[in-house]
Design a protein around this motif. Structure first.
Motif, mmCIF file in Angstrom:
data_model
loop_
_atom_site.group_PDB
_atom_site.id
_atom_site.type_symbol
_atom_site.label_atom_id
_atom_site.label_comp_id
_atom_site.label_asym_id
_atom_site.label_seq_id
_atom_site.Cartn_x
_atom_site.Cartn_y
_atom_site.Cartn_z
ATOM 1 N N UNK A 19 -10.117 9.194 -0.948
ATOM 2 C CA UNK A 19 -8.997 9.762 -1.712
ATOM 3 C C UNK A 19 -7.669 9.429 -1.040
ATOM 4 N N UNK A 20 -7.595 9.589 0.257
ATOM 5 C CA UNK A 20 -6.357 9.291 0.988
ATOM 6 C C UNK A 20 -5.999 7.813 0.868
ATOM 7 N N UNK A 21 -6.989 6.954 1.002
ATOM 8 C CA UNK A 21 -6.742 5.512 0.906
ATOM 9 C C UNK A 21 -6.318 5.124 -0.503
ATOM 10 N N UNK A 22 -6.953 5.694 -1.515
ATOM 11 C CA UNK A 22 -6.563 5.417 -2.903
ATOM 12 C C UNK A 22 -5.124 5.847 -3.146
ATOM 13 N N UNK A 23 -4.791 7.008 -2.650
ATOM 14 C CA UNK A 23 -3.428 7.531 -2.818
ATOM 15 C C UNK A 23 -2.403 6.629 -2.120
ATOM 16 N N UNK A 24 -2.698 6.245 -0.898
ATOM 17 C CA UNK A 24 -1.779 5.371 -0.151
ATOM 18 C C UNK A 24 -1.609 4.038 -0.861
ATOM 19 N N UNK A 25 -2.696 3.463 -1.303
ATOM 20 C CA UNK A 25 -2.631 2.177 -2.007
ATOM 21 C C UNK A 25 -1.834 2.317 -3.304
ATOM 22 N N UNK A 26 -2.066 3.391 -4.042
ATOM 23 C CA UNK A 26 -1.336 3.621 -5.291
ATOM 24 C C UNK A 26 0.148 3.843 -5.026
ATOM 25 N N UNK A 28 1.854 2.621 -2.557
ATOM 26 C CA UNK A 28 2.429 1.360 -2.089
ATOM 27 C C UNK A 28 2.519 0.305 -3.185
ATOM 28 N N UNK A 29 1.449 0.194 -4.002
ATOM 29 C CA UNK A 29 1.356 -0.933 -4.934
ATOM 30 C C UNK A 29 1.105 -0.536 -6.380
ATOM 31 N N UNK A 30 0.981 0.746 -6.654
ATOM 32 C CA UNK A 30 0.714 1.200 -8.014
ATOM 33 C C UNK A 30 -0.771 1.350 -8.261
ATOM 34 N N UNK A 31 -1.112 2.108 -9.306
ATOM 35 C CA UNK A 31 -2.510 2.392 -9.596
ATOM 36 C C UNK A 31 -3.298 1.167 -10.021
ATOM 37 N N UNK A 32 -2.644 0.153 -10.568
ATOM 38 C CA UNK A 32 -3.372 -1.070 -10.937
ATOM 39 C C UNK A 32 -3.994 -1.745 -9.718
ATOM 40 N N UNK A 33 -3.396 -1.528 -8.552
ATOM 41 C CA UNK A 33 -3.915 -2.138 -7.326
ATOM 42 C C UNK A 33 -5.130 -1.400 -6.773
ATOM 43 N N UNK A 34 -5.388 -0.215 -7.284
ATOM 44 C CA UNK A 34 -6.514 0.581 -6.790
ATOM 45 C C UNK A 34 -7.774 0.173 -7.547
ATOM 46 N N UNK A 35 -8.615 -0.560 -6.868
ATOM 47 C CA UNK A 35 -9.912 -0.959 -7.423
ATOM 48 C C UNK A 35 -10.988 -0.537 -6.424
ATOM 49 N N UNK A 36 -12.197 -0.413 -6.905
ATOM 50 C CA UNK A 36 -13.269 -0.026 -5.989
ATOM 51 C C UNK A 36 -13.488 -1.095 -4.917
ATOM 52 N N UNK A 37 -13.306 -2.336 -5.286
ATOM 53 C CA UNK A 37 -13.465 -3.416 -4.299
ATOM 54 C C UNK A 37 -12.413 -3.293 -3.189
ATOM 55 N N UNK A 38 -11.155 -3.111 -3.572
ATOM 56 C CA UNK A 38 -10.094 -2.987 -2.562
ATOM 57 C C UNK A 38 -10.273 -1.736 -1.717
ATOM 58 N N UNK A 39 -10.669 -0.644 -2.354
ATOM 59 C CA UNK A 39 -10.897 0.583 -1.587
ATOM 60 C C UNK A 39 -12.032 0.390 -0.593
ATOM 61 N N UNK A 40 -13.114 -0.210 -1.045
ATOM 62 C CA UNK A 40 -14.256 -0.449 -0.156
ATOM 63 C C UNK A 40 -13.840 -1.301 1.041
ATOM 64 N N UNK A 41 -13.033 -2.327 0.789
ATOM 65 C CA UNK A 41 -12.555 -3.178 1.888
ATOM 66 C C UNK A 41 -11.688 -2.380 2.857
ATOM 67 N N UNK A 42 -10.776 -1.587 2.322
ATOM 68 C CA UNK A 42 -9.851 -0.831 3.172
ATOM 69 C C UNK A 42 -10.539 0.242 4.002
ATOM 70 N N UNK A 43 -11.523 0.902 3.433
ATOM 71 C CA UNK A 43 -12.189 1.969 4.184
ATOM 72 C C UNK A 43 -13.376 1.448 4.986
ATOM 73 N N UNK A 44 -13.687 0.170 4.795
ATOM 74 C CA UNK A 44 -14.759 -0.507 5.522
ATOM 75 C C UNK A 44 -16.129 0.100 5.246
ATOM 76 N N UNK A 45 -16.340 0.409 3.976
ATOM 77 C CA UNK A 45 -17.653 0.810 3.485
ATOM 78 C C UNK A 45 -17.973 -0.067 2.289
ATOM 79 N N UNK A 46 -19.219 -0.128 1.933
ATOM 80 C CA UNK A 46 -19.610 -0.930 0.774
ATOM 81 C C UNK A 46 -19.235 -0.205 -0.522
#
Length: 192
Positions: A19-26, A28-46
């Motif tokens: 949730x924190x990472x999604x919020x930070x990404x949104x 910084x770059x808007x909600x369109x930038x929030x994808x499950x792939x990008x979140x997984x990469x940022x939090x370092x989980x699959x």
């Protein structure tokens, strides 16, 4: 601590991280930038780990909205507690609301613009959303005119604030008139 308790704690920490990472990404770059792939990469989980917490972006938006509703309620109550008298409290409430919308645009969008799958104004509305509305109604109920239901008055005043916040954010209102708009809105309240 039992294995079960440790796993529950780790799961809760992972969920907060998502949730924190999604919020930070949104933010910084808007909600369109929030994808499950990008979140997984940022939090370092699959991605499957991410999906074990949330069924998709819609639920993540909903989680950010709930977190934001709790923050909005605290912000509004703090703003009004420092003011004395009903009009001053309404002015502080309006200012607090508009400042929150301006400083947390992604959270504001999650709350009021995007579909996070949350029911509003219903019996099963989540408590953080009810608390945010209650924070508005606590102050606005003091200035509701005779014969007007406080909840209805709160909805109309909130809609006005939402309109001001949305139009200001999209550059459709002159920024230098923000304070005059706020005072015009408050000055139209019934005399108390």
């Amino acid at each position: 601590m039992s294995v079960k308790e440790r796993k529950e704690r780790e799961r809760a920490e992972r969920e907060r991280l998502i949730v924190t990472t999604a919020r930070e990404l949104a933010e910084q770059q808007g909600w369109d930038a929030v994808t499950t792939r990008r979140l997984a990469e940022r939090i370092e989980y699959s991605q499957p780990v991410l999906y074990s917490h949330f069924r998709g972006k819609r639920e993540i938006i909903g989680a950010v909205a709930l977190q934001g509703a709790a923050e909005l309620a605290r912000t509004l109550r703090a703003a009004t507690s420092a003011a004395s008298g009903p009009r001053a409290q309404v002015t502080a409430l309006a200012r607090g609301y508009l400042d929150f919308a301006q400083h947390h645009p992604a959270v504001y969008d999650a709350l009021f613009q995007l579909d996070g799958g949350l029911p509003y104004a219903q019996e099963d509305t989540p408590q953080p959303l009810k608390d945010a509305f209650a924070a508005l109604e606590e102050t606005l109920g003091q200035v509701t005119g005779n014969g007007v239901h406080p909840g209805l008055f709160t909805e109309v005043f909130w809609a006005s604030l939402h309109g001001l916040a949305t139009l200001a954010r999209t550059g459709r209102l002159l920024p230098e008139d923000a304070e005059a708009r706020l005072q015009l809105l408050v000055d139209r309240l019934p005399a108390h």
